[in-house]
Structures are given as C-alpha cells and as structure tokens.
Design an enzyme around this catalytic site. Structure first.
Site: not given
Length: 287
Positions: A149, A207
C-alpha cells in the site's frame, strides 16, 4: 472547529501541517499509508489495518515510527481532537527526510509520520448505495508491487480522473489478457448467475483489501459462497451484480460499466445484505 493533524510528534492545526521539502515521500513516493473507517465511535478493523501497515513497511524496509501501542494512542487522540465519530483517519509513514538521493539514507534517519482524520458525508454515501455507481475499465499500467500500500498512486490518480471526466465514479484496471484486476481505490467483486461471489485472488496483482478480507467473514453467516479466481471483463459485464469494496465505502454497487448496464441496472440484494451485516462482524475498537 479547526481540524488537527499529527505530524512527527506534534498535534498541529491542519491548515499549518507541513513536512520537509526533502521528505522522501514527497521526493520519491517512498512511503506507505492506511485509511481506516470510523463508525459510531469505533475504529473498524484496526488490527488488520495495522497488520497490513506492518507488512508494507517490511516490504519497503522502512522502520515503524513508534511502537504499535503508541500509534494506536496517536490515532485515537487525532480522532478525539477532531471529534470524528463517523468518518475516517489517514495514516502515512515515509522513509524520512534526507538529502535527495535514490539510495536509502543513513540507517538512523527517522521515518516521518502523518495522521489526519475527517468526517464523511453520510448522505452522499447513502445515495451511492441506493442508486449505485458507474465505472469504466482502463488498461493496467501500474508497477508490479501493488500488493504494497504505497503512496505511489499516480496511475490510480489518472485512472480516477478519466472516470470522472466520463461521468463515472471508479476506474477498473484490466490486464492485457482481459482479466479484471481491481479498482483505482477498491477491490472488485461480481455475483454470477448462480449467486456465487467472485473476486481475484490477492496473492499477486492486487492489494489485499482489509474490507475485502472482512467481507469473507461476513459472507459465511449469510450463506454466501465465495470463489477467489480471475474473471474476464465479459464475465463482469454479464454478472448478476458487481460491487466494489474499500474502507471508505464498504460496499458500493456498480450498475454500469463502460456504458453497459449491469444486471437490471439497480443495486443488487447481495451487496445490500453484505453492507448491512458488515459492521456487526467487523472488529470494533473504541476511540
């Protein structure tokens, strides 16, 4: 009431919050972040967000700016000072301030940390849930490590801007082979004609969203079957339902993609059931 930010050890007025011009987050996007929902005075899924923060920091070899316990105290204090009971907090950690050079700075360079918080527009969120949103597809053009991230989000920014210019609210990245990756700031789900939920495996290429992970816990008591497998744009366009998940939105139904109507053009019941059950299942940490 003026907003308050936490910047490198100090609580400061949001309008005066600043970082050094040679912070590596500014110079190189050399940092990571987390965004976490706050609802009814509780932080949602805090443990999972901090676990992911830990992983992102380790992948980039950035040290924690403080202990985990101290960071939780800072997050709570920022939320209290901003009187946020329904909203979100944003947390960013970079490799710190150093003379501009591509290689890592000296090992004793302290990381930089910023924590902010804001209230969200509940009415706007409710409208999107009631009406659904539209999306576009865009070719995948990001780096290979989107599992981290990172604050390096320029392709996501350009994709979201293109969506806005076309009257849509999200852009969905698509691989060269025609398989769906994820949204510019969301994970993508479909409900097939048999009522099975499908989302791309998070081992590579997307993600591992925290809301995505908790949704799997939510689905079990609802009797919903989930399959983690890649699916094509054609499968998505012919799905019974499409929805996107993120900490800032939980579960938004998508009723149109690239101008094509999804299902009957209205938000589906499965997305609604998941959204209604989510808060009861998610971890709740009192502010």
């Amino acid at each position: 009431m003026p907003r308050i930010a936490y910047v490198n050890g100090a609580y400061v007025p949001h309008s005066e919050a600043a970082i050094h011009v040679e912070d590596r987050g500014y110079q190189f996007a050399d940092g990571v972040y987390e965004v976490c929902e706050v609802r009814h005075g509780f932080i949602v899924d805090l443990s999972r967000h901090l676990d992911r923060l830990d992983r992102s920091l380790k992948e980039l070899r950035i040290c924690w700016p403080m202990s985990r316990r101290a960071l939780v105290h800072v997050i709570r204090e920022v939320l209290r000072r901003n009187r946020v009971r329904n909203g979100l907090f944003y947390l960013q950690v970079t490799r710190g301030v150093a003379r501009r050079d591509h290689v890592f700075p000296a090992n004793d360079t302290p990381p930089s940390i910023v924590v902010t918080a804001k209230r969200t527009d509940a009415a706007a969120i409710a409208r999107k849930n009631a009406d659904g949103i539209s999306a576009i597809t865009v070719p995948e053009n990001r780096w290979d490590r989107v599992d981290i991230k990172s604050v390096g989000l320029l392709p996501n920014v350009l994709a979201r801007q293109k969506a806005k210019e076309l009257g849509a609210q999200e852009a969905i990245f698509v691989d060269a082979d025609g398989t769906v990756k994820e949204g510019a700031a969301t994970n993508v789900w479909i409900v097939d004609r048999d009522g099975i939920l499908r989302t791309r495996p998070a081992d590579h290429g997307i993600l591992r969203g925290i809301t995505r992970t908790t949704l799997m816990d939510v689905a079990k008591p609802l009797g919903l079957k989930i399959e983690e497998r890649a699916f094509s744009v054609d499968e998505m366009l012919s799905a019974r339902e499409v929805f996107i998940t993120a900490a800032t939105s939980i579960c938004f139904p998508v009723v149109s993609i690239d101008g094509r109507t999804i299902g009957n053009g209205h938000p589906g019941s499965i997305a609604q059931n998941i959204r209604e059950a989510f808060f009861d299942v998610a971890e709740k940490t009192l502010i």
